[in-house]
Design a protein around this motif. Sequence first.
Motif, PDB file in Angstrom:
ATOM      1  N   ALA A 169       4.461   5.506  -5.718  1.00 20.91           N
ATOM      2  CA  ALA A 169       4.474   5.612  -7.179  1.00 20.91           C
ATOM      3  C   ALA A 169       3.466   6.649  -7.671  1.00 20.91           C
ATOM      4  N   MET A 170       2.294   6.680  -7.033  1.00 19.23           N
ATOM      5  CA  MET A 170       1.293   7.676  -7.415  1.00 19.23           C
ATOM      6  C   MET A 170       1.761   9.086  -7.054  1.00 19.23           C
ATOM      7  N   GLY A 171       2.483   9.205  -5.933  1.00 22.83           N
ATOM      8  CA  GLY A 171       3.025  10.509  -5.548  1.00 22.83           C
ATOM      9  C   GLY A 171       4.045  11.006  -6.552  1.00 22.83           C
ATOM     10  N   ALA A 172       4.911  10.111  -7.004  1.00 22.91           N
ATOM     11  CA  ALA A 172       5.908  10.485  -8.013  1.00 22.91           C
ATOM     12  C   ALA A 172       5.232  10.939  -9.298  1.00 22.91           C
ATOM     13  N   THR A 173       4.157  10.258  -9.683  1.00 20.28           N
ATOM     14  CA  THR A 173       3.419  10.626 -10.895  1.00 20.28           C
ATOM     15  C   THR A 173       2.727  11.971 -10.731  1.00 20.28           C
ATOM     16  N   SER A 174       2.072  12.159  -9.574  1.00 24.17           N
ATOM     17  CA  SER A 174       1.319  13.383  -9.330  1.00 24.17           C
ATOM     18  C   SER A 174       2.219  14.617  -9.346  1.00 24.17           C
TER      19      SER A 174
ATOM     20  N   TYR B 220       0.831  -1.199   0.000  1.00 24.30           N
ATOM     21  CA  TYR B 220       0.000   0.000   0.000  1.00 24.30           C
ATOM     22  C   TYR B 220       0.869   1.254   0.000  1.00 24.30           C
ATOM     23  N   SER B 221       1.998   1.200   0.707  1.00 24.09           N
ATOM     24  CA  SER B 221       2.914   2.330   0.735  1.00 24.09           C
ATOM     25  C   SER B 221       3.639   2.497  -0.600  1.00 24.09           C
ATOM     26  N   ALA B 222       4.006   1.368  -1.218  1.00 20.69           N
ATOM     27  CA  ALA B 222       4.695   1.414  -2.515  1.00 20.69           C
ATOM     28  C   ALA B 222       3.791   2.003  -3.593  1.00 20.69           C
TER      29      ALA B 222
ATOM     30  N   PHE C 219      -7.735   2.705   4.868  1.00 19.99           N
ATOM     31  CA  PHE C 219      -8.618   3.631   4.157  1.00 19.99           C
ATOM     32  C   PHE C 219      -7.950   4.999   3.994  1.00 19.99           C
ATOM     33  N   ILE C 220      -7.167   5.422   4.983  1.00 23.07           N
ATOM     34  CA  ILE C 220      -6.457   6.704   4.889  1.00 23.07           C
ATOM     35  C   ILE C 220      -5.448   6.668   3.741  1.00 23.07           C
ATOM     36  N   TRP C 221      -4.780   5.524   3.545  1.00 22.43           N
ATOM     37  CA  TRP C 221      -3.849   5.414   2.432  1.00 22.43           C
ATOM     38  C   TRP C 221      -4.584   5.523   1.093  1.00 22.43           C
ATOM     39  N   LYS C 222      -5.813   5.034   1.032  1.00 18.34           N
ATOM     40  CA  LYS C 222      -6.616   5.199  -0.185  1.00 18.34           C
ATOM     41  C   LYS C 222      -6.966   6.666  -0.397  1.00 18.34           C
ATOM     42  N   LEU C 223      -7.217   7.381   0.714  1.00 16.88           N
ATOM     43  CA  LEU C 223      -7.492   8.814   0.606  1.00 16.88           C
ATOM     44  C   LEU C 223      -6.279   9.563   0.070  1.00 16.88           C
ATOM     45  N   ILE C 224      -5.084   9.146   0.488  1.00 12.76           N
ATOM     46  CA  ILE C 224      -3.864   9.777  -0.011  1.00 12.76           C
ATOM     47  C   ILE C 224      -3.723   9.536  -1.509  1.00 12.76           C
TER      48      ILE C 224
ATOM     49  N   LEU D 219      -0.353  17.749   5.990  1.00  8.76           N
ATOM     50  CA  LEU D 219      -1.484  17.435   6.868  1.00  8.76           C
ATOM     51  C   LEU D 219      -1.838  15.956   6.807  1.00  8.76           C
ATOM     52  N   PHE D 220      -1.839  15.404   5.620  1.00  4.08           N
ATOM     53  CA  PHE D 220      -2.172  13.993   5.468  1.00  4.08           C
ATOM     54  C   PHE D 220      -1.175  13.097   6.202  1.00  4.08           C
ATOM     55  N   PHE D 221       0.096  13.407   6.103  1.00  6.65           N
ATOM     56  CA  PHE D 221       1.080  12.521   6.726  1.00  6.65           C
ATOM     57  C   PHE D 221       1.231  12.776   8.219  1.00  6.65           C
ATOM     58  N   VAL D 222       0.790  13.927   8.715  1.00  7.87           N
ATOM     59  CA  VAL D 222       0.650  14.080  10.162  1.00  7.87           C
ATOM     60  C   VAL D 222      -0.426  13.120  10.666  1.00  7.87           C
ATOM     61  N   VAL D 223      -1.515  13.037   9.913  1.00  9.39           N
ATOM     62  CA  VAL D 223      -2.586  12.091  10.264  1.00  9.39           C
ATOM     63  C   VAL D 223      -2.060  10.654  10.229  1.00  9.39           C
ATOM     64  N   ILE D 224      -1.285  10.317   9.195  1.00 10.74           N
ATOM     65  CA  ILE D 224      -0.698   8.978   9.103  1.00 10.74           C
ATOM     66  C   ILE D 224       0.192   8.702  10.308  1.00 10.74           C
TER      67      ILE D 224
END
Length: 391
Positions: free
Chosen positions: A111-116, A105-107, A375-380, A278-283
């Motif tokens: 990859a999506m972060g690199a694309t975005s 899920y992290s990988a 579910f939070i990782w899906k939100l990310i 903010l998202f990764f503070v939540v994580i």
Amino acid sequence: MGFVLPASFPRSSSITTGSYGTTLWHKSEKIQKEYCVMLSSSHNLKHRHKVIHRGSSCQECERKYVVNATSGQLFEYEPQATDIKSNWDSIKDALNVFYSFMRPYSAIAAAMGATSVSLLAVEKLSDLSLPFFIGWLQAVVFSFIVNIFNCGLNELCDVELDKINKPNLPLVSGELSFRTGVLIVASSLIMSFGLTLIVGSWPLFWSQFASSLLAAAYSINLPLLRWKKYPILAATSILTNVAVAVPLGYFLHMQTHVFKRPATFPRPLNFCIAILSLFFVVIALFKDIPDIEGDKKFGVQSLAVRLGQKRVFWICISLLEMAYGVTILVGATSPFLWSKISTGLGHAVLASIVWNRAKSVDLKNKDSYKSFYMFIWKLICAEYCLIPLFR
């Protein structure tokens, strides 16, 4: 050569004869065993089998046969097929273990972060050229390698802790040896730096340098390190790593190395860093909620340990809703109508989904917390899809 079959078999079984005779085994549904005795001449006991083909000279060869116990027919046995299947099963098992070790899920999110973030560097349609796709592929491969190092290092440092919190992880379950884990993590670190040097991208190099230092500070149990034991330091290291250092590396890689433009920090990039922080503070806060039992035992003073699981859960939900609210307001300031609509509507829908999902969480069930964490990782991942639309 003659065969004597002193008993009949209720089901099909196989007899394999070699050069000097073979013991036959047959297992019925009632776990009964019967044996067959192969009688051969003394000549066959001293020499290998010889097969004489009609119209050709005698030649010595070794063959194995399978006897079908029902029909009595002989079939040539091919050991290579069994060996190939066994090897393939071993490879699949090894890949499954590695897949679990790298936290899939992290990988995927990496990859999506690199694309975005790579798409944020696109200023016009003509930028979507072959150099862009090559640079994007370099960033995606880099993201996978960095993720293996970060997740793997954390697992190596948390073996005793994970025996309580995450007993199904490969290192804890024994599917992967500690030595092999060390080799994987060390190899990923070397490969990440090697890739940046081969590509010649200094933004990726410095991004990996900062990321590896922060990952080490978070996980390694040495004086002044092991920041995961302290809530503020844990959150700071995580968001600085994956929300600042890594996205900056991807963006500047595309901007300076691929497009050959001067380094800039445009508004969409600043928005990206702010929302991801903010998202990764939540994580950082939420990931400790299901692990409270092991954290207490090993002295990890997470916020969940100090304030309780329920309170930290609703703090995380509040932060997510606040992030969506700020994003909607900032998106409304975009000079492009399509950007206003897409970012505003998209984040409003996500905020509604988060609130409805949060109300259904069983605050007394550890598995329910874990499910919401995933579910939070899906939100990310959903956020990574919306970030390029912000202009």
